[in-house]
Structures are given as structure tokens and as C-alpha cells.
Design an enzyme around this catalytic site. Structure first.
Site, short mmCIF file in Angstrom:
data_model
loop_
_atom_site.label_atom_id
_atom_site.label_comp_id
_atom_site.label_asym_id
_atom_site.label_seq_id
_atom_site.Cartn_x
_atom_site.Cartn_y
_atom_site.Cartn_z
N HIS A 109 36.25 43.81 44.26
CA HIS A 109 36.06 44.80 43.58
C HIS A 109 34.69 45.06 44.32
O HIS A 109 34.41 46.62 44.04
CB HIS A 109 35.96 45.15 42.33
N ASP A 136 39.15 47.82 34.41
CA ASP A 136 38.95 46.51 34.65
C ASP A 136 39.03 45.32 33.67
O ASP A 136 38.12 46.07 32.30
CB ASP A 136 37.57 46.58 35.90
N HIS A 138 36.83 43.89 33.39
CA HIS A 138 34.42 43.60 33.59
C HIS A 138 34.12 44.46 34.25
O HIS A 138 34.82 45.88 34.67
CB HIS A 138 34.26 43.39 35.01
N ASP A 140 31.26 45.44 36.01
CA ASP A 140 31.12 45.63 37.20
C ASP A 140 29.52 46.61 37.11
O ASP A 140 29.29 47.22 38.34
CB ASP A 140 32.09 45.88 38.35
N HIS A 153 30.99 41.66 43.77
CA HIS A 153 32.11 42.05 42.88
C HIS A 153 31.42 42.29 41.78
O HIS A 153 32.39 43.42 41.63
CB HIS A 153 32.86 41.62 43.47
N ASP A 240 40.89 47.20 39.02
CA ASP A 240 41.16 46.27 39.25
C ASP A 240 42.45 45.18 38.77
O ASP A 240 42.57 45.47 37.76
CB ASP A 240 39.56 45.46 39.06
N ASP A 242 42.98 42.66 37.53
CA ASP A 242 42.55 41.63 36.54
C ASP A 242 41.90 42.17 35.35
O ASP A 242 42.21 41.67 34.03
CB ASP A 242 41.06 40.72 36.44
N GLU A 285 40.93 42.81 44.12
CA GLU A 285 41.36 41.91 43.54
C GLU A 285 42.44 40.42 43.02
O GLU A 285 43.28 39.85 42.71
CB GLU A 285 40.37 41.27 42.32
#
Length: 313
Positions: A109, A136, A138, A140, A153, A240, A242, A285
Site C-alpha cells: 500500500h 483497509d 489498517h 496507514d 506501507h 486494500d 486485507d 496487498e
């Protein structure tokens, strides 16, 4: 505050695919093969079947980790990340200037450093305001001062909003590239302790998985899209993989349990498509090393198709 014009959100029929095989921003090998995995999952054919004209621009060249020096442990592989992000930013800006739709496929990312920079430059030239929907697990939103790993990332969103190391914040000559009030995070469920301070400082809209559980994904994305259509002229979606639960997509860079389920992910992207307001997209990702028979890449390709208008009927 600008009011979005309908013609700003007309879907572009020409899609330019840009591969960014980056794993230097991540702490785990394999995501550099993400673009290839998505192509193997028939991404281009899926888009052509929806009536789009598709041009695959290939992959941006990135030196492998074995040929690089880590450098600052708080900004791992910074020089190569900046060098390749510059190429990505220029490519994205050029695609938008031609009137095409940039579809960036990664790669970790950290690619968002380049994509958002290129979009911001295009918007600045055309006096448009930029909004980003960040999907996402996360946030980030680490910086070199808060990161527990040094992996870049985990920093692109903070840097795009003007927080972090000067080399990232000032990248591509635009600072900030994104206003916090024009950013919405969806699906968040893994945030570092010090990173929380950065989130509170910048204060973008954040919809955690708890919020998704309580409100429902349709209400969440509808709320975001309604706000953005009133405030911005260009909506960029940064997805993302994930963000999705690893039981559905195990082959991702940093899997976290408790993510979006199959239908929530598709409904999210279908609602974005129905809005007709997405002007650029990146998918990050995908990690084939951790995958099973490329199922995560196939799922990601299906989500991209949903975001571009594919429906059950």
C-alpha cells in the site's frame, strides 16, 4: 467549498491498468507478485466484458529487495520507494490528463504515495478537489516517529494529508495532497498505539469494523458518498484487500481477522459503482505466496468488476 458537478463524475470508458509490483514498503515478501496474480485472474477480460476499452500499461520497474539497502530503519527502503513512486505519480497524472481511468494494481500500500500524488497534481491543474475513500484493515497513518516497524506501507495516508517525514509529505511538490475532511476510512480494525494520536490530530472520518457491524456497510458507504458528492470533484478509492476477512481472502500482505465478509465487500463496491462517482481506483496487498490457488486475486478481480458496474442481473 466546491459543489461537485455531475459531469465530473461521468464514468470513463477507457481504463488504463498500471502495475506497481512493490514489496519494499512491506515487512513481508510476496506482494510484489500481486499485479501478476490479478492479471492471471482475468482482470482485463472481466473489464472488457463490461464494455470498457482496456489498455494495460504494464508494470513500473522496481528493484528487488536483494538489490537494495534498507537505509533508515524508521523509513525502510525510502530512496527506492520515492524513486518508483515518482514514476507512478507521473503515469497516473498522464492517464488522467488523457481522460482515462487509472486502475493501479499492487503491490503493497505504499503505492498510494504515488497514486494520490499523481491524482492531486491532476486535480490541482484542473481546479478540482480530491476525496479519498480508504478501505483497509489498517489506517496507514503512521509516521517515521510513530511506526513500530519502519515499513512505509503504513504511512501513505498520513503523508498525503501532510503529516510525516518531509520527503514523503513534500513528495511531488504538493503539500498536503489531501484534506483530512475529504478522506474517509472504512473497515479499520488494527491501529498502532502511537498511530491513534495521528488519527486524532488529522481527524478524518473513520468507520471501524465496529461501526460497520452497528450501521451496516450500505449505510456507511452511502453516508460517505453523499458527503463526498457535495464536497469534492474527484473520488479516488484505495482498496486494500486485507480489509476483507482472511477466511475469504487469505493471500494478503497483513491479514487481520474480523474483516468485511463476501457480500459486504461486494455491496460496498457495487454501491460505489451505482454512485457513478469514482474517478480512479487502486487495489493493494494481494500476496500470492500466502494465497490458495490464487483465490484472493480472483476475489479482488471480482471486486474491481463490481466497482465498475458488474451486477447479478
Amino acid at each position: 467549498m466546491p459543489t461537485a458537478k455531475n459531469d465530473c463524475f461521468m464514468p470513463r470508458e477507457n481504463i488504463s491498468i498500471i502495475g506497481f509490483p512493490m514489496d519494499l514498503g512491506s515487512g513481508r515478501r510476496g506482494v510484489d507478485m500481486g499485479p501478476s496474480a490479478l492479471r492471471i485472474a482475468n482482470l482485463e477480460r472481466r473489464l472488457r466484458n463490461l464494455g470498457y476499452k482496456v489498455e494495460d500499461l504494464g508494470d513500473i520497474k522496481i528493484k528487488i529487495m536483494e538489490k537494495q539497502r534498507v537505509g533508515d530503519p524508521k523509513l525502510r527502503y525510502l530512496n527506492e520507494v520515492l524513486k518508483t513512486s515518482l514514476t507512478l505519480a507521473r503515469t497516473v497524472e498522464k492517464v488522467l490528463d488523457k481522460g482515462n481511468f487509472p486502475l493501479c494494481i499492487g503491490g503493497d500500500h505504499s503505492m498510494a504515495i504515488g497514486t494520490i500524488a499523481g491524482i492531486a497534481a491532476h486535480c490541482k491543474k484542473n481546479k478540482k478537489s480530491l476525496g479519498v475513500i480508504w478501505i483497509d484493515a489498517h489506517a496507514d497513518m503512521n509516521t517515521h516517529e510513530t511506526t513500530p516497524s519502519g515499513n512505509i506501507h503504513g504511512m501513505p495516508l498520513a503523508a498525503s494529508m501532510g503529516l510525516g517525514h518531509p520527503s514523503l509529505v513534500n513528495f511531488y511538490g504538493i503539500k498536503p495532497k489531501l484534506k483530512p475532511e475529504h478522506c474517509a476510512l472504512i473497515g479499520i480494525r488494527s491501529v498502532d498505539i502511537e498511530e491513534r494520536k495521528n488519527i486524532r490530530k488529522l481527524n478524518p472520518a473513520v468507520y471501524t469494523m465496529s461501526d460497520v457491524d452497528k450501521l451496516g456497510i450500505h449505510r456507511v458507504i452511502s453516508r460517505v458518498l453523499k458527503q463526498f458528492r457535495q464536497q469534492v470533484d474527484h473520488i479516488h478509492v484505495s482498496f486494500d484487500v486485507d480489509s476483507v476477512d482472511p477466511s475469504i481472502a487469505p493471500g494478503v500482505g497483513t491479514p487481520v481477522k474480523g474483516g468485511l465478509n463476501y457480500r459486504e465487500a461486494h455491496l460496498l463496491m457495487e454501491t460505489i459503482a451505482e454512485c457513478g462517482c469514482m474517478s480512479s481506483l487502486e487495489v493493494a496487498e494481494v500476496n500470492p505466496i500466502l494465497d490458495v490457488h490464487n483465490t484472493s486475486a480472483v476475489f479482488a478481480a471480482e471486486l474491481i468488476a463490481s466497482s465498475m458496474g458488474q451486477r447479478i442481473l
